[in-house]
Every structure is written in structure tokens, then in C-alpha cells.
Write an enzyme that holds these catalytic residues in place. Structure first.
Site, mmCIF file in Angstrom:
data_model
loop_
_atom_site.group_PDB
_atom_site.id
_atom_site.type_symbol
_atom_site.label_atom_id
_atom_site.label_comp_id
_atom_site.label_asym_id
_atom_site.label_seq_id
_atom_site.Cartn_x
_atom_site.Cartn_y
_atom_site.Cartn_z
ATOM 1 N N GLY A 45 0.756 -1.268 -0.019
ATOM 2 C CA GLY A 45 0.009 -0.013 -0.018
ATOM 3 C C GLY A 45 0.954 1.200 0.136
ATOM 4 O O GLY A 45 0.378 2.314 -0.463
ATOM 5 N N GLU A 100 3.529 3.903 6.155
ATOM 6 C CA GLU A 100 2.287 2.892 5.896
ATOM 7 C C GLU A 100 1.521 3.710 5.110
ATOM 8 O O GLU A 100 1.404 5.121 5.154
ATOM 9 C CB GLU A 100 1.611 2.699 7.223
ATOM 10 C CG GLU A 100 1.759 1.099 7.604
ATOM 11 C CD GLU A 100 0.904 0.343 6.710
ATOM 12 O OE1 GLU A 100 0.777 0.498 5.578
ATOM 13 O OE2 GLU A 100 0.454 -0.601 7.256
ATOM 14 N N ASP A 101 0.654 3.342 4.275
ATOM 15 C CA ASP A 101 -0.678 3.946 3.551
ATOM 16 C C ASP A 101 -1.847 4.341 4.643
ATOM 17 O O ASP A 101 -2.123 5.739 4.610
ATOM 18 C CB ASP A 101 -1.188 3.088 2.542
ATOM 19 C CG ASP A 101 -1.597 1.684 2.975
ATOM 20 O OD1 ASP A 101 -1.442 1.286 4.223
ATOM 21 O OD2 ASP A 101 -2.076 0.828 2.161
ATOM 22 N N ASP A 104 -5.579 1.786 10.570
ATOM 23 C CA ASP A 104 -6.822 1.365 10.764
ATOM 24 C C ASP A 104 -6.933 0.904 12.431
ATOM 25 O O ASP A 104 -7.124 1.697 13.101
ATOM 26 C CB ASP A 104 -7.223 0.179 9.694
ATOM 27 C CG ASP A 104 -8.654 0.009 9.700
ATOM 28 O OD1 ASP A 104 -9.567 0.924 9.990
ATOM 29 O OD2 ASP A 104 -9.173 -1.128 9.143
ATOM 30 N N LYS A 132 -7.523 6.293 10.418
ATOM 31 C CA LYS A 132 -8.987 6.069 10.718
ATOM 32 C C LYS A 132 -8.820 6.103 12.340
ATOM 33 O O LYS A 132 -9.062 4.765 12.755
ATOM 34 C CB LYS A 132 -9.536 4.860 10.390
ATOM 35 C CG LYS A 132 -9.762 4.870 8.454
ATOM 36 C CD LYS A 132 -10.520 3.597 8.000
ATOM 37 C CE LYS A 132 -10.491 3.363 6.830
ATOM 38 N NZ LYS A 132 -10.896 2.103 6.459
ATOM 39 N N PHE A 153 -14.380 3.058 3.501
ATOM 40 C CA PHE A 153 -13.129 2.168 2.878
ATOM 41 C C PHE A 153 -12.531 3.077 1.620
ATOM 42 O O PHE A 153 -13.343 3.371 0.782
ATOM 43 C CB PHE A 153 -13.656 0.663 2.439
ATOM 44 C CG PHE A 153 -12.263 -0.079 2.036
ATOM 45 C CD1 PHE A 153 -11.755 -0.923 3.445
ATOM 46 C CD2 PHE A 153 -11.841 -0.357 0.954
ATOM 47 C CE1 PHE A 153 -10.503 -1.607 2.948
ATOM 48 C CE2 PHE A 153 -10.821 -1.386 0.651
ATOM 49 C CZ PHE A 153 -10.137 -1.960 1.759
ATOM 50 N N VAL A 154 -11.299 3.108 1.733
ATOM 51 C CA VAL A 154 -10.694 4.243 0.588
ATOM 52 C C VAL A 154 -9.778 3.301 -0.364
ATOM 53 O O VAL A 154 -9.174 2.269 0.465
ATOM 54 C CB VAL A 154 -10.161 5.404 1.108
ATOM 55 C CG1 VAL A 154 -11.256 6.297 1.974
ATOM 56 C CG2 VAL A 154 -9.217 4.976 2.169
ATOM 57 N N ASP A 160 -5.542 -0.495 -1.887
ATOM 58 C CA ASP A 160 -6.278 -1.449 -2.813
ATOM 59 C C ASP A 160 -7.629 -1.933 -2.038
ATOM 60 O O ASP A 160 -7.788 -1.876 -1.010
ATOM 61 C CB ASP A 160 -5.565 -2.587 -3.203
ATOM 62 C CG ASP A 160 -5.520 -3.643 -1.917
ATOM 63 O OD1 ASP A 160 -5.001 -3.084 -0.722
ATOM 64 O OD2 ASP A 160 -5.950 -4.828 -2.012
ATOM 65 N N ARG A 166 -5.166 0.069 -6.877
ATOM 66 C CA ARG A 166 -3.934 1.022 -6.366
ATOM 67 C C ARG A 166 -3.459 1.978 -7.503
ATOM 68 O O ARG A 166 -2.683 2.870 -6.851
ATOM 69 C CB ARG A 166 -2.996 0.008 -6.281
ATOM 70 C CG ARG A 166 -3.012 -1.197 -5.216
ATOM 71 C CD ARG A 166 -1.671 -1.974 -5.037
ATOM 72 N NE ARG A 166 -1.906 -3.195 -4.197
ATOM 73 C CZ ARG A 166 -2.017 -3.102 -2.760
ATOM 74 N NH1 ARG A 166 -1.899 -2.104 -2.187
ATOM 75 N NH2 ARG A 166 -2.260 -4.402 -2.569
#
Ligand code: IMP
Ligand code: MG
Length: 181
Positions: A45, A100-101, A104, A132, A153-154, A160, A166
């Protein structure tokens, strides 16, 4: 297949992402002046964010990557972090910036920080493009955070759903019809 049709709403445009990434890179450049940080990207990610970020950091640095998986093809983490590819470099005594992307539940970063701590780096800081906070179950301290987002959810800009989306150049909310079908 028109992947744009699966996007309910664009959250961050390419321009907005570039602007925030430049701000974070400038902050890292200031904070690590005189040092040589090692950026550790969490695959897959983070690959686009990491590429954009490090190109704007005006310091000598090294890069390495880890690959983890915890998701399967759903929209909620399995909670189980699995190392698919470990680092290639020795991190002992290094100033690590883990990239990190999105944070969560916090499971992935919590696990990785513990794992990396055991290898005795000089320091570890976390850098995540998205956060988040409402979903957090494990405590993690994110030193460099791009944007806080609600519990949607993005996808896009590296993120992805079931390995798709992606390559979108922006970040958008995935339309529920995609994962509800
Ligand atoms: P955590 O371990 O629950 O914090 O989840 C972190 C990982 O879950 C991230 O690195 C992403 O790969 C994935 N993830 C969490 N939320 C999203 C999302 O909204 N879109 C895409 N991937 C997500
Ligand atoms: Mg990830």
C-alpha cells in the site's frame, strides 16, 4: 471496466496529496537534520506515497521494504499480521521511519514496531498517509500523519480493494456496491 465508476466520492485529489506529502517531507527534513534516516515502506500500500515522499526529503537516506498481509479480500482486517517479505538491510543503530498507507485498527504497525524494536534501531517513528482513528484497537503513535479520515473504505494512490484500484492517482471512497455484491 471503468474503475472510476466504483468510486463514490473523491476524498483527496492528486494535488492535495502532493501538497500534504511535501509538507510531511519538509517536516522530516527539519527533524532529521544531520542524520541519515532509513525509510521502511510497508508493501504494498505505501509504494506510491513512499516514492513521492522520499523524493522530497532533502537528506541522505536509505530505503528498505517489508511486505505484510492481514486483509484477504474483505474490507476488515483479519487481525493476523503475516510477514511476506522481511527487510534486506540491518537496522541496528539506524533511525527508522516506518511508512504506511493507512492506520486502521493499528494491528499492523503495532506488530511491526515490536518486531523492529527487537532489532535495536536507534529510533523508530511512524509515518502514515491516512488515519482512521475511530477504528483503533491497538495503540500506535504516528509521528507524521497525512490526513484523518472517517470510517469509510478508501482506495487509490497505492491503496487497494482485493488488489485493484492501487493505480488511481487520487484517493476515493469505494462505492459499497463493489464489496456488497
Ligand atoms: P490495521 O492493521 O488494521 O491498522 O490495517 C492496516 C492495513 O489495512 C493498511 O496497511 C491497509 O493495507 C489496510 N487498510 C485499512 N483500511 C483500509 C482502507 O480503507 N482501504 C484500503 N486498505 C485499508
Ligand atoms: Mg498496508
Amino acid at each position: 471496466m471503468d474503475i472510476q465508476k466504483d468510486i463514490k466520492e473523491v476524498l483527496f485529489t492528486t494535488e492535495k496529496l502532493a501538497e500534504r506529502t511535501a509538507e510531511i517531507a519538509a517536516q522530516i527534513t527539519r527533524d532529521y537534520a544531520g542524520k541519515e534516516p532509513m525509510f521502511v515502506g510497508v508493501l504494498r500500500g505505501s509504494f506510491i506515497f513512499m516514492g513521492d515522499l522520499v523524493r522530497q526529503v532533502k537528506l541522505p537516506c536509505k530505503l528498505d521494504f517489508l511486505a505484510v498481509s492481514s486483509y484477504g479480500s474483505g474490507t476488515a482486517s483479519s487481525g493476523q499480521v503475516c510477514i511476506l517479505k522481511d527487510l534486506s538491510e540491518d537496522v541496528t543503530g539506524r533511525d527508522l521511519i516506518l511508512v504506511e498507507d493507512i492506520v486502521d485498527s493499528g494491528n499492523t504497525l503495532h506488530y511491526l514496531v515490536e518486531m523492529l524494536h527487537a532489532r535495536k534501531p536507534a529510533s523508530i517513528r511512524l509515518c502514515a498517509l491516512l488515519d482512521k482513528p475511530s477504528r483503533r484497537t491497538k495503540p500506535v503513535e504516528v509521528a507524521y500523519s497525512g490526513f484523518s479520515i472517517p470510517d469509510d473504505f478508501v482506495v487509490g494512490y497505492g491503496l487497494d480493494y482485493a488488489e485493484q484500484y492501487r493505480n488511481l492517482p487520487y484517493i476515493g471512497i469505494l462505492a459499497p456496491h463493489v464489496y456488497e455484491k
